[in-house]
Design a protein around this motif. Structure first.
Motif, PDB file in Angstrom:
ATOM      1  N   ALA A 375       0.839  -1.205   0.000  1.00 10.51           N
ATOM      2  CA  ALA A 375       0.000   0.000   0.000  1.00 10.51           C
ATOM      3  C   ALA A 375       0.871   1.251   0.000  1.00 10.51           C
ATOM      4  O   ALA A 375       2.021   1.232   0.479  1.00 10.51           O
ATOM      5  CB  ALA A 375      -0.912  -0.002   1.228  1.00 10.51           C
ATOM      6  N   PHE A 376       0.329   2.348  -0.507  1.00 11.64           N
ATOM      7  CA  PHE A 376       1.112   3.578  -0.594  1.00 11.64           C
ATOM      8  C   PHE A 376       1.676   3.985   0.759  1.00 11.64           C
ATOM      9  O   PHE A 376       2.843   4.378   0.865  1.00 11.64           O
ATOM     10  CB  PHE A 376       0.251   4.718  -1.161  1.00 11.64           C
ATOM     11  CG  PHE A 376       0.992   6.031  -1.219  1.00 11.64           C
ATOM     12  CD1 PHE A 376       1.915   6.279  -2.224  1.00 11.64           C
ATOM     13  CD2 PHE A 376       0.786   7.008  -0.246  1.00 11.64           C
ATOM     14  CE1 PHE A 376       2.621   7.474  -2.274  1.00 11.64           C
ATOM     15  CE2 PHE A 376       1.479   8.203  -0.294  1.00 11.64           C
ATOM     16  CZ  PHE A 376       2.393   8.444  -1.308  1.00 11.64           C
ATOM     17  N   GLU A 377       0.880   3.856   1.801  1.00 13.61           N
ATOM     18  CA  GLU A 377       1.344   4.297   3.122  1.00 13.61           C
ATOM     19  C   GLU A 377       2.438   3.402   3.686  1.00 13.61           C
ATOM     20  O   GLU A 377       3.130   3.776   4.641  1.00 13.61           O
ATOM     21  CB  GLU A 377       0.174   4.355   4.110  1.00 13.61           C
ATOM     22  CG  GLU A 377      -0.547   3.038   4.331  1.00 13.61           C
ATOM     23  CD  GLU A 377      -1.714   2.834   3.367  1.00 13.61           C
ATOM     24  OE1 GLU A 377      -2.601   2.027   3.688  1.00 13.61           O
ATOM     25  OE2 GLU A 377      -1.733   3.495   2.300  1.00 13.61           O
ATOM     26  N   ASP A 378       2.649   2.239   3.074  1.00 18.30           N
ATOM     27  CA  ASP A 378       3.697   1.320   3.539  1.00 18.30           C
ATOM     28  C   ASP A 378       4.954   1.360   2.681  1.00 18.30           C
ATOM     29  O   ASP A 378       5.941   0.667   2.983  1.00 18.30           O
ATOM     30  CB  ASP A 378       3.161  -0.122   3.554  1.00 18.30           C
ATOM     31  CG  ASP A 378       2.028  -0.294   4.550  1.00 18.30           C
ATOM     32  OD1 ASP A 378       2.086   0.330   5.629  1.00 18.30           O
ATOM     33  OD2 ASP A 378       1.080  -1.052   4.242  1.00 18.30           O
ATOM     34  N   LEU A 379       4.943   2.131   1.615  1.00 21.73           N
ATOM     35  CA  LEU A 379       6.102   2.186   0.729  1.00 21.73           C
ATOM     36  C   LEU A 379       7.329   2.725   1.453  1.00 21.73           C
ATOM     37  O   LEU A 379       7.246   3.646   2.261  1.00 21.73           O
ATOM     38  CB  LEU A 379       5.809   3.066  -0.487  1.00 21.73           C
ATOM     39  CG  LEU A 379       4.804   2.533  -1.516  1.00 21.73           C
ATOM     40  CD1 LEU A 379       4.540   3.588  -2.576  1.00 21.73           C
ATOM     41  CD2 LEU A 379       5.309   1.245  -2.160  1.00 21.73           C
ATOM     42  N   GLN A 380       8.485   2.167   1.111  1.00 22.42           N
ATOM     43  CA  GLN A 380       9.773   2.615   1.633  1.00 22.42           C
ATOM     44  C   GLN A 380      10.684   3.161   0.529  1.00 22.42           C
ATOM     45  O   GLN A 380      11.538   3.997   0.784  1.00 22.42           O
ATOM     46  CB  GLN A 380      10.492   1.446   2.325  1.00 22.42           C
ATOM     47  CG  GLN A 380       9.705   0.808   3.455  1.00 22.42           C
ATOM     48  CD  GLN A 380       9.554   1.725   4.648  1.00 22.42           C
ATOM     49  OE1 GLN A 380      10.485   2.464   4.999  1.00 22.42           O
ATOM     50  NE2 GLN A 380       8.382   1.716   5.267  1.00 22.42           N
ATOM     51  N   ASP A 381      10.499   2.665  -0.669  1.00 23.63           N
ATOM     52  CA  ASP A 381      11.380   2.985  -1.795  1.00 23.63           C
ATOM     53  C   ASP A 381      11.128   4.402  -2.308  1.00 23.63           C
ATOM     54  O   ASP A 381      10.005   4.727  -2.696  1.00 23.63           O
ATOM     55  CB  ASP A 381      11.128   1.970  -2.914  1.00 23.63           C
ATOM     56  CG  ASP A 381      11.846   2.309  -4.200  1.00 23.63           C
ATOM     57  OD1 ASP A 381      12.946   2.882  -4.130  1.00 23.63           O
ATOM     58  OD2 ASP A 381      11.303   1.996  -5.282  1.00 23.63           O
TER      59      ASP A 381
END
Length: 538
Positions: A375-381
């Motif tokens: 999910a967008f809120e979990d992205l790290q990159d």
């Protein structure tokens, strides 16, 4: 059969952050790699490539190196690394690690010194330039991650070049002192016992000293996700002096017999550089092929064109092939749909292991993992965040490796929260669910790798492309008097195809299954299928 160990070797890529966590901090570590080595060896691969574990602020997750000769504490220490080397070699596995020579982190001691003045000992170790009279950057070069490739630095009152993140300043590899320091780092790891290097972003390692503007690529705005794609990268990378530096690298490698080097060479038209970087046996051993890493479809014309580029001409280097890695969305998701996922996964592996060169299997490919959902809120990159939602991003290829279907975090970690969330769809394909299943992707991988190891034509043989319709790809691998016919139907309908007369009585040894009596070669090929047929010499 006498050959260099790496020629025809299968390499398994390990992305340390996502492979296995042993200290419950939610991040994979070196002890996790050590714990997983017996599993990797059981696949039947010849070596491992470990992505960066060096000291780093992790803004680009290790590809922003703050100390070339250090290990980041989040991964472990030198005792852990030495244990990996020892155990890998005991298992018959070679160990390759990344080297990042085009840039460092802005937290590297070299950059911290370089930015202090224009006269210090490392003032010319990075790419610095004055602004134009109007204060704008020295050239129009664009960063891979979006925006100008130049960042203003107050202490020096100059711009510095960063082809990637602004926290990744580009080294001035034209400078012999910089080259010497990088070569010293290579010796450090070779002395430690590594068997070779993957050289990251090597064609970015030198720029045009005149800082000339790149010409436009002509790509329409609606077809690109970043300004970087709207230029022909003629001057910010790919300088003509890079091969001379590569020959210096080769000089160091030759001090350690048996070591292997493979270059990462990206870009829309990398072939000429790949050939130059591996030419005549006096540069690198191999180049890492991008033809399939971002391909939205697996098509006959694409495969045929790629094979034709590496046909073993005199002076040509040895190719390496990958369909997935830590930077590219998994090929299973790119090339399949819900109705043909399993077929495409097997077809892809069979094709990858057929190609003349070194197949590189990315962790999880042996399990037929789909691209992870993040999910967008979990992205790290940072790239995924910047380009959302126009690309699949890199995080979906970096989700934690599933070891167990019944343990928390799929057996990857005992932490309550992992650096990227475990994908439930991947957990259903965990190692434990596939280890005993005779129909599993893991079982298929092990059988196919064992079969390939027994067939000299697939290890070192020549490659001859046969004339076929677009959806059929067929080529013959030969070594001595033995030959293997590799045939594939990449289309969506059953097709008839007649193999060459010499293979009419050949033995079918691999298709959707291995280790069974398959009979003779097929003339009716189901969609998304392939096979190997063996003809033994007299």
């Amino acid at each position: 059969m006498t050959r260099e160990w790496w020629r025809g070797a299968v390499i398994y890529q390990i992305y340390p952050r996502s492979f296995r966590d042993t200290n419950a901090d939610g991040i994979g570590d070196l002890k996790g790699i050590l714990k997983g080595l017996d599993y990797v060896a059981s696949l039947g691969v010849d070596g491992i490539w470990i992505s960066p574990f060096f000291t780093s602020p992790m803004k680009d997750f290790g590809y922003d190196v703050a100390d070339y000769c250090g290990i980041d504490p989040s991964f472990g220490d030198f005792d852990d690394f030495d244990a990996i080397i020892e155990r890998s070699h005991a298992l018959g596995l070679k160990v390759i690690i990344d080297q990042v020579y085009s840039h460092t982190s802005d937290e590297h001691a070299w950059f911290e010194e370089s930015r202090q003045s224009r006269t210090n000992a490392k003032a010319d170790w990075y790419v610095w330039a004055d602004p134009k009279p109007d204060g704008s950057p020295p050239s129009n070069w664009q960063s891979v991650f979006g925006g100008s490739a130049w960042e203003w630095d107050g202490p020096r009152k100059q711009y510095y070049l960063h082809n990637f993140l602004k926290s990744q300043p580009d080294l001035n590899v034209h400078n012999p002192d910089v080259q010497n320091a990088l070569l010293d780092a290579a010796r450090f790891w070779l002395d430690r016992g590594v068997d070779g290097f993957r050289l990251d972003a090597l064609n970015f390692s030198m720029h045009d000293p005149e800082l000339r503007d790149n010409p436009p690529s002509g790509a329409p705005l609606e077809t690109v996700t970043r300004p970087f794609d709207m230029q022909i990268k003629r001057f910010n990378q790919s300088h003509d002096d890079i091969p001379a530096f590569i020959e210096r690298i080769r000089g160091v490698i030759d001090e350690y017999p048996g070591s292997f080097t493979v270059a990462e060479v990206g870009g829309p038209e990398p072939l000429a550089e790949m050939k130059a970087f591996t030419a005549d046996g006096k540069r690198l051993d191999s180049a890492y092929n991008f033809d399939f890493l971002y391909a939205p479809e697996l098509t006959g014309p694409r495969v045929k064109a790629s094979l034709a580029n590496w046909n073993g001409e005199p002076g040509e280097g040895w190719p390496s092939w990958a369909f997935s890695n830590h930077d590219a969305p998994r090929s299973t998701t790119r090339w399949s749909n819900a109705d043909n996922f399993e077929e495409v996964a097997r077809l892809s592996l069979l094709l990858l292991l057929s190609l003349r060169g070194n197949p590189i299997i990315y962790q999880g490919e042996e399990l037929a993992l789909p691209q992870g959902e993040v999910a967008f809120e979990d992205l790290q990159d940072p790239e995924a965040i910047a380009n959302w939602p126009h690309t699949l991003g890199r995080d979906g290829a970096r989700t934690p490796f599933p070891w167990s279907s019944h343990e928390p975090q799929a057996g990857f970690s005992n932490a309550n929260q992992t650096w990227l969330k475990v994908d439930p769809a991947q957990a259903t394909r965990a190692v434990d669910t596939q280890s005993d299943g005779k129909e599993s992707a893991l079982h298929y991988t092990r059988q196919l790798l064992a079969l390939r190891r027994s067939l000299a034509p697939l290890l070192i043989g020549s490659s001859e492309i046969l004339e076929t319709d677009d959806d059929i790809v067929a080529f013959v691998r030969r070594a001595g008097d033995d030959a293997v016919l590799c045939a594939f139907n990449l289309g969506d309908r059953t097709l008839s195809w007649s193999p060459p007369v010499e293979f009419c009585d050949a033995q079918l040894v691999a298709s959707e299954a291995i280790g069974e009596e398959h009979g003779r070669v097929l003339r009716e090929m189901a969609p998304k299928s392939g096979y190997w047929a063996v003809k033994k010499g007299s």
